[in-house]
Motif scaffolding. Structure first.
Motif, PDB file in Angstrom:
ATOM      1  N   TYR A 189       0.829  -1.216   0.000  1.00  6.89           N
ATOM      2  CA  TYR A 189       0.000   0.000   0.000  1.00  6.89           C
ATOM      3  C   TYR A 189       0.860   1.261   0.000  1.00  6.89           C
ATOM      4  O   TYR A 189       0.581   2.219  -0.736  1.00  6.89           O
ATOM      5  N   LYS A 190       1.889   1.269   0.804  1.00  8.99           N
ATOM      6  CA  LYS A 190       2.733   2.452   0.913  1.00  8.99           C
ATOM      7  C   LYS A 190       3.382   2.792  -0.422  1.00  8.99           C
ATOM      8  O   LYS A 190       3.451   3.970  -0.820  1.00  8.99           O
ATOM      9  N   VAL A 191       3.859   1.769  -1.110  1.00 10.92           N
ATOM     10  CA  VAL A 191       4.504   1.998  -2.403  1.00 10.92           C
ATOM     11  C   VAL A 191       3.488   2.421  -3.454  1.00 10.92           C
ATOM     12  O   VAL A 191       3.695   3.408  -4.176  1.00 10.92           O
ATOM     13  N   LEU A 192       2.379   1.693  -3.550  1.00 11.77           N
ATOM     14  CA  LEU A 192       1.385   1.988  -4.584  1.00 11.77           C
ATOM     15  C   LEU A 192       0.729   3.347  -4.383  1.00 11.77           C
ATOM     16  O   LEU A 192       0.434   4.058  -5.349  1.00 11.77           O
ATOM     17  N   SER A 193       0.500   3.713  -3.147  1.00 13.15           N
ATOM     18  CA  SER A 193      -0.139   5.009  -2.875  1.00 13.15           C
ATOM     19  C   SER A 193       0.809   6.180  -3.120  1.00 13.15           C
ATOM     20  O   SER A 193       0.361   7.321  -3.264  1.00 13.15           O
ATOM     21  N   SER A 194       2.106   5.911  -3.175  1.00 15.46           N
ATOM     22  CA  SER A 194       3.077   6.984  -3.406  1.00 15.46           C
ATOM     23  C   SER A 194       3.351   7.235  -4.885  1.00 15.46           C
ATOM     24  O   SER A 194       4.080   8.171  -5.233  1.00 15.46           O
ATOM     25  N   LEU A 195       2.791   6.412  -5.755  1.00 14.35           N
ATOM     26  CA  LEU A 195       3.055   6.533  -7.187  1.00 14.35           C
ATOM     27  C   LEU A 195       2.210   7.636  -7.826  1.00 14.35           C
ATOM     28  O   LEU A 195       1.134   7.986  -7.334  1.00 14.35           O
ATOM     29  N   VAL A 221       1.522  -5.715 -22.435  1.00 14.64           N
ATOM     30  CA  VAL A 221       1.669  -4.942 -21.194  1.00 14.64           C
ATOM     31  C   VAL A 221       2.848  -5.495 -20.400  1.00 14.64           C
ATOM     32  O   VAL A 221       2.858  -6.683 -20.059  1.00 14.64           O
ATOM     33  N   PRO A 222       3.838  -4.669 -20.063  1.00 13.39           N
ATOM     34  CA  PRO A 222       4.964  -5.143 -19.248  1.00 13.39           C
ATOM     35  C   PRO A 222       4.527  -5.455 -17.830  1.00 13.39           C
ATOM     36  O   PRO A 222       3.484  -4.959 -17.367  1.00 13.39           O
ATOM     37  N   MET A 223       5.325  -6.256 -17.113  1.00 13.34           N
ATOM     38  CA  MET A 223       4.893  -6.790 -15.818  1.00 13.34           C
ATOM     39  C   MET A 223       5.948  -6.657 -14.741  1.00 13.34           C
ATOM     40  O   MET A 223       7.143  -6.638 -15.033  1.00 13.34           O
ATOM     41  N   VAL A 224       5.468  -6.577 -13.499  1.00 13.97           N
ATOM     42  CA  VAL A 224       6.282  -6.819 -12.317  1.00 13.97           C
ATOM     43  C   VAL A 224       5.712  -8.074 -11.672  1.00 13.97           C
ATOM     44  O   VAL A 224       4.548  -8.080 -11.253  1.00 13.97           O
ATOM     45  N   PHE A 254      10.624  -2.961  -4.068  1.00 12.61           N
ATOM     46  CA  PHE A 254       9.354  -3.019  -4.784  1.00 12.61           C
ATOM     47  C   PHE A 254       9.154  -1.767  -5.636  1.00 12.61           C
ATOM     48  O   PHE A 254       8.780  -1.841  -6.813  1.00 12.61           O
ATOM     49  N   LYS A 255       9.425  -0.622  -5.058  1.00 11.16           N
ATOM     50  CA  LYS A 255       9.254   0.634  -5.798  1.00 11.16           C
ATOM     51  C   LYS A 255      10.252   0.723  -6.950  1.00 11.16           C
ATOM     52  O   LYS A 255       9.917   1.177  -8.052  1.00 11.16           O
ATOM     53  N   ALA A 256      11.479   0.276  -6.695  1.00 14.66           N
ATOM     54  CA  ALA A 256      12.496   0.312  -7.749  1.00 14.66           C
ATOM     55  C   ALA A 256      12.107  -0.581  -8.920  1.00 14.66           C
ATOM     56  O   ALA A 256      12.324  -0.225 -10.087  1.00 14.66           O
ATOM     57  N   ALA A 257      11.515  -1.759  -8.628  1.00 18.88           N
ATOM     58  CA  ALA A 257      11.080  -2.680  -9.691  1.00 18.88           C
ATOM     59  C   ALA A 257       9.976  -2.050 -10.530  1.00 18.88           C
ATOM     60  O   ALA A 257       9.965  -2.168 -11.759  1.00 18.88           O
ATOM     61  N   ILE A 258       9.049  -1.364  -9.860  1.00 14.35           N
ATOM     62  CA  ILE A 258       7.941  -0.714 -10.574  1.00 14.35           C
ATOM     63  C   ILE A 258       8.466   0.418 -11.457  1.00 14.35           C
ATOM     64  O   ILE A 258       8.115   0.525 -12.646  1.00 14.35           O
ATOM     65  N   LEU A 259       9.300   1.279 -10.891  1.00 15.06           N
ATOM     66  CA  LEU A 259       9.823   2.426 -11.643  1.00 15.06           C
ATOM     67  C   LEU A 259      10.718   1.986 -12.789  1.00 15.06           C
ATOM     68  O   LEU A 259      10.759   2.627 -13.844  1.00 15.06           O
ATOM     69  N   GLU A 260      11.435   0.877 -12.589  1.00 15.15           N
ATOM     70  CA  GLU A 260      12.286   0.355 -13.656  1.00 15.15           C
ATOM     71  C   GLU A 260      11.456   0.000 -14.887  1.00 15.15           C
ATOM     72  O   GLU A 260      11.814   0.352 -16.021  1.00 15.15           O
ATOM     73  N   VAL A 261      10.352  -0.680 -14.679  1.00 11.65           N
ATOM     74  CA  VAL A 261       9.507  -1.088 -15.805  1.00 11.65           C
ATOM     75  C   VAL A 261       8.769   0.109 -16.398  1.00 11.65           C
ATOM     76  O   VAL A 261       8.593   0.200 -17.620  1.00 11.65           O
ATOM     77  N   LEU A 262       8.326   1.020 -15.541  1.00 17.31           N
ATOM     78  CA  LEU A 262       7.596   2.192 -16.031  1.00 17.31           C
ATOM     79  C   LEU A 262       8.480   3.129 -16.845  1.00 17.31           C
ATOM     80  O   LEU A 262       8.034   3.702 -17.858  1.00 17.31           O
ATOM     81  N   ASN A 263       9.726   3.297 -16.414  1.00 17.26           N
ATOM     82  CA  ASN A 263      10.600   4.309 -17.017  1.00 17.26           C
ATOM     83  C   ASN A 263      11.527   3.766 -18.096  1.00 17.26           C
ATOM     84  O   ASN A 263      12.112   4.543 -18.847  1.00 17.26           O
TER      85      ASN A 263
END
Length: 314
Positions: free
Chosen positions: A102-108, A166-169, A203-212
């Motif tokens: 929740y903390k990571v997803l809500s900060s995006l 769609v790319p994935m984590v 977790f946040k780094a994995a998400i940002l890696e795929v997004l960016n």
């Protein structure tokens, strides 16, 4: 009693043959019982599929409208779909892990669609998170504003994501999911995190890696293009083969031989009986050869013993 070397060879050959037959029998039993388990599992799956709640599989139009509105409003930064599948309930995840998620997803900056069963007790009320206990996943993934799919790497979700590009984590949990997640990473379709050792920064780094990093979207869309390039669509293929079977009166030439086998043949009992008969015959042969060999050894020892006694007397 015969040549001792021949008896030894016969005994060894019999033992080798017994070992080989035991190996083949065990393999046959393994695949036989594996077949039974698969058939039983498939029957239970079919039973479950047809004993469904229509409200579960066919949500109201309101849900679709809310999701469409939420996705359309994500045109600036995009949206993320987060689902751990139907088997993994949110209540089974450790509270500390839920808080990290929740903390990571809500900060995006992106809006997040989160599959969550208990809508009365959600992890938080962040404005960028839309909770829903059931999601029409295959309808959400092709939306142009969807940028990422956070998945448990189940086979179904993985296929849908690759089909729609769609790319994935991946957050694998059990069964085939770790292998699927490894395939996602090795193919360049996304990244992977470990739910058992989940860290907020990782977790946040994995998400940002795929997004960016555009390479993930490029790779999965390249595969999606190959995946879709087929002579007939899935619907057209179903129609064609149904009509094919009707045209050829059941298409007996394509039916499995299992259809015409009786219970003994389909269960492999005749093969098992033959294996056990061969094993019994080889066992009897080895027992006979060993008995002759032991008798021969006793006689040879008796001869040597009598010679030693004679030499002592002399």
């Amino acid at each position: 009693m015969g040549d001792p070397s021949k008896l030894i060879v016969i005994a060894l050959m019999a033992l080798i043959a017994i070992a080989s037959c035991i190996e083949q029998t065990l393999l046959h039993l393994y695949f036989y019982f594996k077949y039974l388990i698969l058939v039983d599992t498939y029957k239970n799956f079919i039973k479950w599929k047809f004993q469904f709640n229509t409200n579960f599989f066919f949500p109201s139009a309101t849900i679709f409208q809310e999701l469409e509105k939420f996705l359309n409003a994500s045109n600036k930064n995009g949206a993320i779909l987060f689902s751990l599948g139907s088997n993994m309930k949110s209540s089974n995840i450790q509270p500390a892990t839920i808080q990290i998620l929740y903390k990571v997803l809500s900060s995006l900056e992106q809006n997040v669609i989160w599959k969550w069963e208990d809508l009365a007790k959600t992890p938080g009320n962040a404005s960028n998170i839309f909770y829903q206990k059931w999601l029409p996943q295959d309808d959400i993934l092709p939306h142009p504003n969807l940028k990422l799919f956070i998945t448990h790497a189940g086979k179904g979700g993985m296929v849908e994501a690759t089909y729609h590009g769609v790319p994935m984590v991946a957050i694998p949990i059990f069964a085939d999911q770790p292998l699927n997640a490894a395939k996602i990473v090795s193919s360049g379709y996304g990244t992977q995190v470990d739910i058992m050792n989940l860290k907020e920064d990782d977790f946040k780094a994995a998400i940002l890696e795929v997004l960016n990093n555009p390479v993930y979207r490029y790779n999965v869309r390249k595969f999606a293009k190959l995946y879709r390039d087929r002579p007939l669509s899935a619907r057209e293929s179903v129609v064609y083969w149904v009509e094919y079977v009707l045209r050829h009166h059941g298409a007996a030439h394509m039916q499995s031989p299992l259809v015409r086998m009786n219970f003994i043949q389909s269960s492999g009992l005749d093969v098992l009986f033959a294996y056990f008969a061969i094993l019994y015959a080889l066992w009897r042969l080895a027992k006979l050869a060993l008995a002759h060999l032991c008798e021969l050894i006793r006689k040879v020892r008796g001869i040597f013993k009598s010679k030693r006694e004679k030499s002592k007397k002399q």
